[in-house]
Design a protein around this motif. Structure first.
Motif, PDB file in Angstrom:
ATOM      1  N   GLU A 194      44.499  31.203  43.846  1.00  0.00           N
ATOM      2  CA  GLU A 194      43.259  31.949  43.627  1.00  0.00           C
ATOM      3  C   GLU A 194      43.345  33.349  44.212  1.00  0.00           C
ATOM      4  OE1 GLU A 194      39.655  28.720  43.600  1.00  0.00           O
ATOM      5  OE2 GLU A 194      40.757  28.950  45.496  1.00  0.00           O
ATOM      6  N   VAL A 195      43.955  33.466  45.386  1.00  0.00           N
ATOM      7  CA  VAL A 195      44.083  34.773  46.033  1.00  0.00           C
ATOM      8  C   VAL A 195      44.974  35.689  45.191  1.00  0.00           C
ATOM      9  CG1 VAL A 195      44.964  35.977  48.069  1.00  0.00           C
ATOM     10  CG2 VAL A 195      43.684  33.858  48.341  1.00  0.00           C
ATOM     11  N   MET A 196      46.065  35.140  44.660  1.00  0.00           N
ATOM     12  CA  MET A 196      46.976  35.943  43.845  1.00  0.00           C
ATOM     13  C   MET A 196      46.311  36.449  42.565  1.00  0.00           C
ATOM     14  SD  MET A 196      49.873  36.533  45.221  1.00  0.00           S
ATOM     15  CE  MET A 196      51.117  35.930  46.365  1.00  0.00           C
ATOM     16  N   LEU A 197      45.281  35.749  42.100  1.00  0.00           N
ATOM     17  CA  LEU A 197      44.577  36.155  40.878  1.00  0.00           C
ATOM     18  C   LEU A 197      43.289  36.915  41.152  1.00  0.00           C
ATOM     19  CD1 LEU A 197      45.059  32.902  38.767  1.00  0.00           C
ATOM     20  CD2 LEU A 197      46.306  35.056  38.554  1.00  0.00           C
ATOM     21  N   ASP A 198      43.068  37.290  42.408  1.00  0.00           N
ATOM     22  CA  ASP A 198      41.862  38.025  42.759  1.00  0.00           C
ATOM     23  C   ASP A 198      41.760  39.312  41.935  1.00  0.00           C
ATOM     24  OD1 ASP A 198      40.172  40.023  44.413  1.00  0.00           O
ATOM     25  OD2 ASP A 198      39.847  38.142  45.474  1.00  0.00           O
ATOM     26  N   GLU A 199      40.555  39.583  41.439  1.00  0.00           N
ATOM     27  CA  GLU A 199      40.325  40.727  40.562  1.00  0.00           C
ATOM     28  C   GLU A 199      40.703  42.054  41.214  1.00  0.00           C
ATOM     29  OE1 GLU A 199      39.054  41.159  37.294  1.00  0.00           O
ATOM     30  OE2 GLU A 199      39.694  39.066  37.163  1.00  0.00           O
ATOM     31  N   GLN A 200      40.603  42.132  42.545  1.00  0.00           N
ATOM     32  CA  GLN A 200      40.882  43.384  43.230  1.00  0.00           C
ATOM     33  C   GLN A 200      42.343  43.812  43.071  1.00  0.00           C
ATOM     34  OE1 GLN A 200      38.673  43.642  47.279  1.00  0.00           O
ATOM     35  NE2 GLN A 200      38.892  41.449  46.851  1.00  0.00           N
ATOM     36  N   ARG A 201      43.218  42.850  42.836  1.00  0.00           N
ATOM     37  CA  ARG A 201      44.637  43.170  42.710  1.00  0.00           C
ATOM     38  C   ARG A 201      44.926  44.006  41.461  1.00  0.00           C
ATOM     39  NH1 ARG A 201      48.299  40.198  45.933  1.00  0.00           N
ATOM     40  NH2 ARG A 201      47.270  38.668  47.278  1.00  0.00           N
ATOM     41  N   LYS A 202      44.041  43.899  40.464  1.00  0.00           N
ATOM     42  CA  LYS A 202      44.258  44.652  39.236  1.00  0.00           C
ATOM     43  C   LYS A 202      44.284  46.152  39.488  1.00  0.00           C
ATOM     44  CE  LYS A 202      42.371  41.274  35.964  1.00  0.00           C
ATOM     45  NZ  LYS A 202      41.332  41.014  34.945  1.00  0.00           N
ATOM     46  N   ALA A 203      43.525  46.596  40.490  1.00  0.00           N
ATOM     47  CA  ALA A 203      43.489  48.029  40.795  1.00  0.00           C
ATOM     48  C   ALA A 203      44.874  48.537  41.202  1.00  0.00           C
ATOM     49  CB  ALA A 203      42.485  48.307  41.912  1.00  0.00           C
ATOM     50  N   LEU A 204      45.661  47.686  41.868  1.00  0.00           N
ATOM     51  CA  LEU A 204      47.006  48.080  42.280  1.00  0.00           C
ATOM     52  C   LEU A 204      47.943  48.135  41.083  1.00  0.00           C
ATOM     53  CD1 LEU A 204      47.358  45.925  45.521  1.00  0.00           C
ATOM     54  CD2 LEU A 204      46.280  48.163  45.229  1.00  0.00           C
ATOM     55  N   LEU A 205      47.791  47.179  40.176  1.00  0.00           N
ATOM     56  CA  LEU A 205      48.616  47.158  38.973  1.00  0.00           C
ATOM     57  C   LEU A 205      48.273  48.331  38.065  1.00  0.00           C
ATOM     58  CD1 LEU A 205      50.805  45.259  37.822  1.00  0.00           C
ATOM     59  CD2 LEU A 205      49.011  44.222  36.433  1.00  0.00           C
ATOM     60  N   VAL A 206      46.985  48.589  37.898  1.00  0.00           N
ATOM     61  CA  VAL A 206      46.542  49.717  37.074  1.00  0.00           C
ATOM     62  C   VAL A 206      47.058  51.032  37.659  1.00  0.00           C
ATOM     63  CG1 VAL A 206      44.504  51.039  36.377  1.00  0.00           C
ATOM     64  CG2 VAL A 206      44.525  48.552  36.131  1.00  0.00           C
ATOM     65  N   ARG A 207      47.067  51.119  38.988  1.00  0.00           N
ATOM     66  CA  ARG A 207      47.544  52.342  39.648  1.00  0.00           C
ATOM     67  C   ARG A 207      48.977  52.666  39.241  1.00  0.00           C
ATOM     68  NH1 ARG A 207      50.740  53.318  44.373  1.00  0.00           N
ATOM     69  NH2 ARG A 207      50.196  55.298  45.388  1.00  0.00           N
ATOM     70  N   THR A 208      49.856  51.675  39.247  1.00  0.00           N
ATOM     71  CA  THR A 208      51.246  51.912  38.895  1.00  0.00           C
ATOM     72  C   THR A 208      51.362  52.467  37.479  1.00  0.00           C
ATOM     73  OG1 THR A 208      52.004  50.141  40.369  1.00  0.00           O
ATOM     74  CG2 THR A 208      53.520  50.854  38.660  1.00  0.00           C
ATOM     75  N   GLU A 209      50.635  51.879  36.538  1.00  0.00           N
ATOM     76  CA  GLU A 209      50.680  52.352  35.157  1.00  0.00           C
ATOM     77  C   GLU A 209      50.051  53.731  35.019  1.00  0.00           C
ATOM     78  OE1 GLU A 209      52.429  50.953  32.691  1.00  0.00           O
ATOM     79  OE2 GLU A 209      53.079  49.714  34.383  1.00  0.00           O
ATOM     80  N   LEU A 210      48.967  53.966  35.753  1.00  0.00           N
ATOM     81  CA  LEU A 210      48.305  55.265  35.707  1.00  0.00           C
ATOM     82  C   LEU A 210      49.248  56.363  36.185  1.00  0.00           C
ATOM     83  CD1 LEU A 210      45.568  56.790  35.299  1.00  0.00           C
ATOM     84  CD2 LEU A 210      45.133  56.377  37.730  1.00  0.00           C
ATOM     85  N   LEU A 211      49.941  56.115  37.287  1.00  0.00           N
ATOM     86  CA  LEU A 211      50.863  57.111  37.827  1.00  0.00           C
ATOM     87  C   LEU A 211      52.088  57.272  36.930  1.00  0.00           C
ATOM     88  CD1 LEU A 211      50.711  56.281  41.653  1.00  0.00           C
ATOM     89  CD2 LEU A 211      49.636  58.194  40.463  1.00  0.00           C
ATOM     90  N   SER A 215      44.269  44.832  56.006  1.00  0.00           N
ATOM     91  CA  SER A 215      43.489  44.024  56.952  1.00  0.00           C
ATOM     92  C   SER A 215      42.945  44.884  58.085  1.00  0.00           C
ATOM     93  CB  SER A 215      44.366  42.900  57.504  1.00  0.00           C
ATOM     94  OG  SER A 215      43.672  42.149  58.480  1.00  0.00           O
ATOM     95  N   ASP A 216      43.783  45.767  58.620  1.00  0.00           N
ATOM     96  CA  ASP A 216      43.351  46.636  59.720  1.00  0.00           C
ATOM     97  C   ASP A 216      42.212  47.554  59.302  1.00  0.00           C
ATOM     98  OD1 ASP A 216      45.297  45.511  61.300  1.00  0.00           O
ATOM     99  OD2 ASP A 216      46.717  47.167  61.091  1.00  0.00           O
ATOM    100  N   TRP A 217      42.200  47.962  58.025  1.00  0.00           N
ATOM    101  CA  TRP A 217      41.205  48.924  57.545  1.00  0.00           C
ATOM    102  C   TRP A 217      40.040  48.265  56.818  1.00  0.00           C
ATOM    103  CZ3 TRP A 217      45.308  52.658  55.047  1.00  0.00           C
ATOM    104  CH2 TRP A 217      46.071  53.228  56.073  1.00  0.00           C
ATOM    105  N   GLY A 218      40.042  46.932  56.706  1.00  0.00           N
ATOM    106  CA  GLY A 218      38.943  46.247  56.041  1.00  0.00           C
ATOM    107  C   GLY A 218      38.900  46.470  54.546  1.00  0.00           C
ATOM    108  N   VAL A 219      40.068  46.591  53.915  1.00  0.00           N
ATOM    109  CA  VAL A 219      40.169  46.825  52.474  1.00  0.00           C
ATOM    110  C   VAL A 219      40.816  45.600  51.829  1.00  0.00           C
ATOM    111  CG1 VAL A 219      41.073  48.362  50.686  1.00  0.00           C
ATOM    112  CG2 VAL A 219      40.512  49.266  52.947  1.00  0.00           C
ATOM    113  N   LEU A 220      40.468  45.313  50.579  1.00  0.00           N
ATOM    114  CA  LEU A 220      41.047  44.201  49.828  1.00  0.00           C
ATOM    115  C   LEU A 220      40.831  42.871  50.556  1.00  0.00           C
ATOM    116  CD1 LEU A 220      44.363  45.909  48.652  1.00  0.00           C
ATOM    117  CD2 LEU A 220      42.333  45.489  47.273  1.00  0.00           C
ATOM    118  N   ASP A 221      39.594  42.545  50.749  1.00  0.00           N
ATOM    119  CA  ASP A 221      39.200  41.280  51.370  1.00  0.00           C
ATOM    120  C   ASP A 221      39.254  40.182  50.316  1.00  0.00           C
ATOM    121  OD1 ASP A 221      37.998  39.129  52.578  1.00  0.00           O
ATOM    122  OD2 ASP A 221      36.162  40.169  53.140  1.00  0.00           O
ATOM    123  N   TYR A 222      40.121  39.182  50.535  1.00  0.00           N
ATOM    124  CA  TYR A 222      40.294  38.096  49.575  1.00  0.00           C
ATOM    125  C   TYR A 222      39.616  36.795  50.012  1.00  0.00           C
ATOM    126  CZ  TYR A 222      44.004  41.093  47.612  1.00  0.00           C
ATOM    127  OH  TYR A 222      44.714  42.136  47.045  1.00  0.00           O
TER     128      TYR A 222
END
Length: 372
Positions: free
Chosen positions: A293-310, A276-283
């Motif tokens: 609806e917020v929990m299913l926001d498409e932007q959240r997938k990037a966080l899930l993908v990150r864990t698997e990628l790492l 919120s402070d940095w203006g990222v992941l606006d839901y």
């Protein structure tokens, strides 16, 4: 459990040198009752739909106690009226600097089930307090001590975060003994300051400096750990090795993708306080979006993908993966403007464990089954 970081105000009676909230230019600085009412409607809607879920509300800020006890009484009434069948699955916590805590807050905190007040403190002069270039830490510290004593008198426990800045590096043991002698109810936790070193060169530290700060303290803590049991990250690492189970903060869990919602005073929705402070992941805004609806926001997938990628890269092969998971995704954004990278603080965690924790304790951390 879904966690809602609720910021009813971004006003504050302090001006910590490293804090971004006080410098934000948001049009709505304090949440109006209408928005708070919508939030409880959204909570009831979510819990009615998700019978297996609970909701954890963390009142944050700014300084939430500036709103006064009547604001929290109103919140309690809204919860009682709106969430009649679901209120048993709502729990509350609060983060405050304690400087305006008074007995008037005690009854409503009891109603809300709040029994612990998270806080932060710094004995280093002119880091916290009123004023911009040289905050009045003396007045601030007296008010904190008064509020802390009063909260203890009424049976509230407290856990305090100490933010390690460049101003802390010259006297780690002195700071450790000072914080330990405060006799804080739930102990204290050393966190590195997270700030842009190009903006605050007098405050920013490197991962190496944080390792050396912790390393100077750890042998003393280890020798006297029964006297000072609740000092983190030391205690948490020891628990992880002794009990072979995870009890990780959000930044290390690798599981924050579908667990957090931050709500600003104007009802705008984001992932957490940092995003919120940095203006990222606006839901969007709570007036238009349900929590489902917020929990299913498409932007959240990037966080899930990150864990698997790492996990499938070098990180997953590290023996400390199960207590780090690449660290906070916002650290990656801060440095790279994407979520694909591990935190720069990875070397601090690994460096401390390998250079200090394991040699001093004679214990060795080994990976364990994350499904337990």
């Amino acid at each position: 459990m879904a966690t809602i970081i609720l910021k009813p105000t971004e006003n504050c009676n302090s001006n910590c040198l490293y804090c971004d909230v006080a410098r934000k230019k948001r049009k709505v600085r304090t949440m109006p009752p209408e928005t708070l009412g919508i939030i409880f409607e959204r909570i009831n809607e979510y819990l009615t739909d998700k019978q297996e879920e609970d909701i954890h509300i963390i009142w944050h800020g700014g300084e939430p106690l500036l709103l006064g006890p009547d604001y929290f009484e109103n919140a309690y009434r809204m919860q009682e009226e709106t969430c009649g069948a679901t209120k048993g699955r709502i729990c509350h916590a609060i983060q405050s600097n304690l400087t305006v805590f008074s007995e008037a807050f005690v009854p409503v905190f009891r109603k809300l089930g709040i029994d612990q007040i998270g806080s932060s403190f710094d004995p280093v002069p002119h880091v916290r307090g009123r004023g911009v270039e040289k905050p009045d830490s003396d007045t601030y510290n007296r008010a904190f001590m008064k509020g802390d004593a009063l909260s203890k008198k009424h049976g509230f426990s407290s856990g305090v975060i100490y933010v390690v800045t460049k101003k802390s590096l010259q006297k780690p043991l002195e700071l450790f003994h000072y914080m330990a002698n405060l006799k804080i109810g739930s102990g204290f936790d050393f966190h590195p300051v997270l700030i842009d070193d190009s903006r605050k060169k007098d405050l920013a530290i490197t991962p190496k400096q944080f390792v050396e700060f912790l390393g100077a303290i750890f042998p003393v803590w280890w020798e006297h750990r029964e006297r000072y049991p609740d000092v983190n990250p030391f205690k948490s690492y020891l628990t992880l090795i002794d009990e072979r189970r995870q009890s990780l903060v959000c930044s290390d869990s690798g599981r924050c993708a579908y667990s957090h919602i931050n709500i600003a005073p104007d009802g705008s929705l984001s992932h957490c306080g940092r995003s919120s402070d940095w203006g990222v992941l606006d839901y969007g805004n709570v007036e238009q979006k349900s929590f489902s609806e917020v929990m299913l926001d498409e932007q959240r997938k990037a966080l899930l993908v990150r864990t698997e990628l790492l996990r499938n890269s070098g990180c997953g092969k590290c023996r400390f993966w199960t207590i780090c998971h690449g660290g906070c995704p916002l650290d990656s954004w801060f440095t790279h403007k994407d979520f694909r990278h591990k935190t720069n603080w990875c070397h601090a965690k690994r460096g401390f464990l390998e250079r200090y924790f394991e040699p001093v304790t004679g214990l060795r951390f080994e990976p364990f089954d994350e499904t337990r």
